[in-house]
Motif scaffolding. Structure first.
Motif, short mmCIF file in Angstrom:
data_model
loop_
_atom_site.label_atom_id
_atom_site.label_comp_id
_atom_site.label_asym_id
_atom_site.label_seq_id
_atom_site.Cartn_x
_atom_site.Cartn_y
_atom_site.Cartn_z
N TYR A 113 30.76 -6.68 -4.13
CA TYR A 113 31.11 -5.56 -3.28
C TYR A 113 30.63 -5.79 -1.85
CZ TYR A 113 33.44 -2.42 -6.37
OH TYR A 113 34.36 -1.85 -7.20
N ASP A 116 32.73 -7.59 0.06
CA ASP A 116 34.01 -6.91 0.25
C ASP A 116 35.12 -7.48 -0.63
OD1 ASP A 116 35.53 -5.53 3.25
OD2 ASP A 116 35.61 -4.93 1.16
N VAL A 118 36.74 -6.86 -4.02
CA VAL A 118 36.80 -5.93 -5.13
C VAL A 118 37.29 -6.66 -6.38
CG1 VAL A 118 37.75 -3.75 -5.95
CG2 VAL A 118 37.20 -4.05 -3.54
N CYS A 119 36.73 -6.28 -7.50
CA CYS A 119 37.01 -6.92 -8.79
C CYS A 119 38.48 -7.02 -9.07
CB CYS A 119 36.31 -6.13 -9.90
SG CYS A 119 36.54 -6.77 -11.55
N VAL A 120 39.21 -5.94 -8.79
CA VAL A 120 40.65 -5.87 -9.05
C VAL A 120 41.27 -5.13 -7.88
CG1 VAL A 120 42.22 -4.37 -10.35
CG2 VAL A 120 40.87 -6.08 -11.54
N ASN B 46 45.15 -6.66 -16.18
CA ASN B 46 44.10 -6.79 -15.17
C ASN B 46 43.27 -5.51 -15.07
OD1 ASN B 46 44.71 -9.39 -14.50
ND2 ASN B 46 46.02 -8.84 -12.77
N TRP B 47 43.95 -4.41 -15.16
CA TRP B 47 43.28 -3.11 -15.10
C TRP B 47 42.31 -2.96 -16.29
CZ3 TRP B 47 42.53 -0.09 -11.22
CH2 TRP B 47 42.10 1.22 -11.42
N PHE B 50 39.34 -5.01 -15.69
CA PHE B 50 38.50 -4.27 -14.74
C PHE B 50 37.65 -3.22 -15.47
CE2 PHE B 50 38.55 -0.42 -11.93
CZ PHE B 50 37.56 -0.85 -11.06
N CYS B 53 35.00 -4.91 -17.46
CA CYS B 53 34.00 -5.35 -16.50
C CYS B 53 32.98 -4.24 -16.21
CB CYS B 53 34.78 -5.76 -15.25
SG CYS B 53 33.86 -6.37 -13.87
N VAL B 71 38.92 3.36 -6.48
CA VAL B 71 39.54 2.07 -6.21
C VAL B 71 40.98 2.28 -5.77
CG1 VAL B 71 40.29 -0.12 -7.22
CG2 VAL B 71 38.07 0.80 -7.81
N LEU B 78 34.65 2.64 -0.40
CA LEU B 78 33.77 1.52 -0.74
C LEU B 78 32.27 1.90 -0.72
CD1 LEU B 78 34.39 -1.28 -1.71
CD2 LEU B 78 34.27 -2.11 0.63
N ARG B 81 31.45 3.82 -3.73
CA ARG B 81 31.50 2.96 -4.90
C ARG B 81 30.23 2.13 -5.01
NH1 ARG B 81 36.85 -0.36 -4.42
NH2 ARG B 81 37.54 0.91 -2.67
N ILE B 82 29.77 1.63 -3.89
CA ILE B 82 28.53 0.84 -3.90
C ILE B 82 27.38 1.70 -4.39
CG2 ILE B 82 26.82 -0.27 -2.40
CD1 ILE B 82 29.23 -1.31 -0.74
#
Lengths: 123, 123
Positions: A113, A116, A118-120, B46-47, B50, B53, B71, B78, B81-82
Motif C-alpha cells: 500500500y 501505492d 493495490v492488491c487488485v 481475481n476478486w 483479493f 488475501c 477499493v 487509500l 484503507r491503510i
DNA sequence: TTACTATGCTACACTTAGTGTAGGTCAACC
DNA sequence: GGTTGACCTACACTAAGTGTAGCATAGTAA
C-alpha cells in the motif's frame, strides 16, 4: 450462600456465563432459594474459580467438562490431565505461530500500500 | 468462464465459502449458465483472490466488505484503507499478546501439576 | 397504597465464518 | 436405463457466550 450476581462478581464471570456453564453441565444445577433464585456455596464458588482458571488458558468448555470429570475421578487421572494441559499448550503455540504468519502477510500488504500498489485493481 | 468448483480450486476456497461470500455481499451475484450453475470470469477470480488475501490476514468478512467498497471507490480512500490494515495489524499483535499470556498461565498450571498440587481439590 | 428500581427467572434470537446435510436437477458415461 | 459427478437451494449446526422480551419478587421512596 451467594446469589448468582454475587458469585459472578466474586469469580469474574458474567451472570449469563454462569447460567450457560450450568446448562452445559460444567456445574451441577444450583440449589434454589424460596424465590427460585440460584444459591452458591463456597465450594461451588471454588469450582467456578477452577473453571475460570482453565477457561483463561483458552481451553474449550467441552474439554473443561472432561477435565472436571477427571479431577472428580481422583489422582489416577493425573497423567491424562497433564497430557491435556500439554496439548492445550501446543495448541496455543500453534495459534501464536498462525497469528505471526498472518502478521507477516499483513506487513507485506501494508508495504504494498505504501508503494501505492493495490492488491487488485478496481475492477 | 469457470464453474464454482473450478473457481474454488483455483483460489483455494471451499465451494460453500464462495456461496457464503456471495450471500454476504462480498461478491456480486454470479452469472448463471443455462443450467443455473454459477459462472465466474477471470476478473471475478481475481476478486476472490483479493478476498482470500485479506481473509488470510484474519480480517473479518464484514470488514472485508467495507474494504472492498473502498477499493471500488478509488484511490481517494487509500489513507482510510491503510488505517484499516494498520488497525488489523494492531489487533493481531494484541491477539498474540493474549495468547502468550494464556501460555504463561498454562505453564504455571503445568508446573503445579508436576509438583502434584492440583488447582482445586476433588470437592 | 402506589410507583420505581434492582435483581432474579426462563426462553429465545443473535453473533462468526463457514460446514454439513437433505433433497432435487442436469449432463455424461457405460 | 442406471449411475456417477457436479451443481442447486434451504436449513441446521458449530463455540461461547451476549442480548432481549416478558415475567416475578423484594426493598425502598413518596
Amino acid at each position: 450462600m451467594y446469589t448468582i450476581g454475587q458469585a459472578a462478581q466474586k469469580v469474574g464471570f458474567s451472570i449469563g456465563a454462569i447460567r450457560f456453564y450450568e446448562r452445559k453441565g460444567l456445574l451441577e444445577p444450583a440449589a434454589r432459594s424460596e424465590q427460585n433464585n440460584r444459591l452458591y456455596t463456597d465450594s461451588e464458588i471454588n469450582w467456578l474459580v477452577f473453571i475460570k482458571c482453565l477457561r483463561e488458558t483458552g481451553m474449550r468448555v467441552e474439554d473443561i467438562k472432561q477435565f472436571a470429570n477427571m479431577v472428580m475421578a481422583g489422582t489416577a487421572t493425573l497423567p491424562e490431565r497433564i497430557k491435556i494441559i500439554q496439548d492445550q499448550k501446543q495448541k496455543l503455540l500453534d495459534d501464536i505461530e498462525g497469528k505471526k504468519s498472518q502478521l507477516v502477510q499483513l506487513e507485506r500488504k501494508l508495504e504494498r500500500y505504501y508503494n501505492d500498489l493495490v492488491c487488485v485493481g478496481t475492477g
